[in-house]
Write an enzyme that holds these catalytic residues in place. Structure first.
Site, short mmCIF file in Angstrom:
data_model
loop_
_atom_site.label_atom_id
_atom_site.label_comp_id
_atom_site.label_asym_id
_atom_site.label_seq_id
_atom_site.Cartn_x
_atom_site.Cartn_y
_atom_site.Cartn_z
CD GLU A 6 -4.37 -5.63 -1.79
OE1 GLU A 6 -3.27 -5.13 -1.45
OE2 GLU A 6 -5.17 -5.04 -2.53
CG HIS A 57 -1.94 -6.84 -5.10
ND1 HIS A 57 -2.86 -6.68 -6.11
CD2 HIS A 57 -1.88 -5.65 -4.45
CE1 HIS A 57 -3.33 -5.44 -6.08
NE2 HIS A 57 -2.76 -4.79 -5.08
CE1 TYR A 99 -6.77 -6.22 -9.39
CE2 TYR A 99 -4.61 -7.24 -9.09
CZ TYR A 99 -5.40 -6.11 -9.25
OH TYR A 99 -4.81 -4.86 -9.29
CG ASN A 120 -2.40 0.27 0.70
OD1 ASN A 120 -2.65 1.24 0.00
ND2 ASN A 120 -3.34 -0.58 1.10
NE ARG A 121 -1.94 5.08 -3.70
CZ ARG A 121 -2.71 4.09 -4.15
NH1 ARG A 121 -3.27 3.25 -3.27
NH2 ARG A 121 -2.90 3.92 -5.43
CG HIS A 143 1.77 -2.21 -3.80
ND1 HIS A 143 1.07 -2.31 -2.62
CD2 HIS A 143 0.82 -2.17 -4.78
CE1 HIS A 143 -0.22 -2.34 -2.87
NE2 HIS A 143 -0.41 -2.26 -4.16
#
Length: 342
Positions: free
Chosen positions: A306, A178, A180, A83-84, A110
């Site tokens: 996640e 991560h 999907y 994440n950020r 990330h």
């Protein structure tokens, strides 16, 4: 008795001619997980539905070059910090650190573990172990960090992921996978008909750049309330950018993080973890992405669940749980995805 087996083969070679291996973990009742060295990545998961039809339930690519070029983090291990991190900057023990600004040239997102070729091995014929040594200063982070990610498949279709790390200097660590998912098995159909439950009474609000405000807010009377099984598409139009939310999962230690259900196929995936939170992302930024066998992925083709610590925790102390790993300590978090029919 259902058995688990692993086969190993060559997936491809990097541009500097290093081999990338592929591991197929499968059960004798036709459940299958495919892993590759590049990014310690889940390349594929295939599952039967209630009509005994098998289908791919993740988003991904056919070739190594596609993963090298990937911008969407399909199935990979993310780190050092998922994440950020706001402005790609943090302070630790009186020192300042400036990280790579790889998110709109403004924030850090990330890390680079997904762009590294990991060293792999098989354990006990049900586990694949991936190892990577992150050098001191990589991406701007302090300390040499030895990272291990283990994927174990059980006979009842549980994929157990163990994340380990040790460091030579104090550094933030917050890893996740991560992947999907689209349990319908057809990415021409969206995930808006999937149902989700997450035992989280609170979440961390974000600003317009997807950076936490530092607040902790109740999900009550918001579109982020998934405390009961809820269709994802029911309230998604009430959320700016659709769902990209960090849930604070109730409780501590290894516990249920909820489940994802696709009624038409019967496929269901439950999640357990030792982590603090769950990032729920509905693939908002997927736009005409060419995936495996020429499939085109677009907005809502897949979703991510996640497990991780809170976003930008290093800049939100003391209200967020710490992500700092210090020398002599071991980072260990576990996530379990259980695939079954319901």
């Amino acid at each position: 008795m259902i058995k688990v087996s692993i086969t190993k083969s060559l997936f491809g070679k990097t541009n500097d001619n290093h081999e990338c291996l592929k591991y197929i973990l499968s059960t004798s009742d036709d459940f299958e997980v495919v892993l590759i060295d590049y990014g310690a990545t889940i390349q594929s998961i295939r599952q039967l539905d209630k009509y005994n039809q098998i289908a791919e339930i993740t988003l991904g690519y056919d070739t190594l070059q596609d993963y090298i070029d990937d911008k969407y983090y399909f199935g990979c291990t993310v780190g050092r910090v998922t994440n950020r991190i706001k402005n790609g900057y943090f302070q630790l023990d009186g020192l300042e650190y400036q990280l790579e600004k790889n998110d709109s040239s403004t924030h850090h997102l990330h890390g680079v573990f997904n762009k590294r070729l990991w060293i792999s091995s098989i354990e006990n014929n049900d586990t694949v172990v991936f190892k990577y040594r992150s050098p001191d200063g990589e991406d701007g982070f302090p300390g040499e960090v030895d990272v291990t990610v283990k994927y174990t498949l059980t006979s009842d279709h549980r994929l157990i992921i163990d994340f380990h790390a040790i460091t030579t200097k104090s550094t933030p660590i917050n890893m996740t996978n991560h992947a999907y998912f689209n349990l319908g098995g057809d990415t021409n159909e969206t995930i808006l008909d999937h149902q989700l439950i997450v035992p989280a009474s609170h979440f961390t609000p974000l600003d317009d750049e997807h950076i936490p405000t530092g607040e902790i807010t109740s999900v009550e009377n918001t579109p982020n309330d998934f405390q009961k099984l809820t269709c994802i598409g029911d309230r998604i139009d009430k959320i700016p950018f659709a769902y990209n939310v960090m849930f604070i999962v109730n409780g501590e230690g290894n516990r249920s993080f909820g489940k994802l259900v696709h009624r038409t196929s019967g496929r269901t995936m439950s999640v357990e973890s030792t982590q603090k939170g769950l990032q729920f992302y509905t693939g908002t930024y997927l736009d005409n992405v060419k995936g495996r066998q020429g499939t085109i992925y677009n907005k809502y083709s897949g979703l991510c669940l996640e497990t991780q610590n809170f976003t930008d925790s290093v800049n939100n102390q003391p209200q967020f749980p710490s992500t700092i790993l210090r020398p002599g300590e071991e980072y260990h978090e576990q996530t379990i995805f259980h695939f079954y029919l319901e």
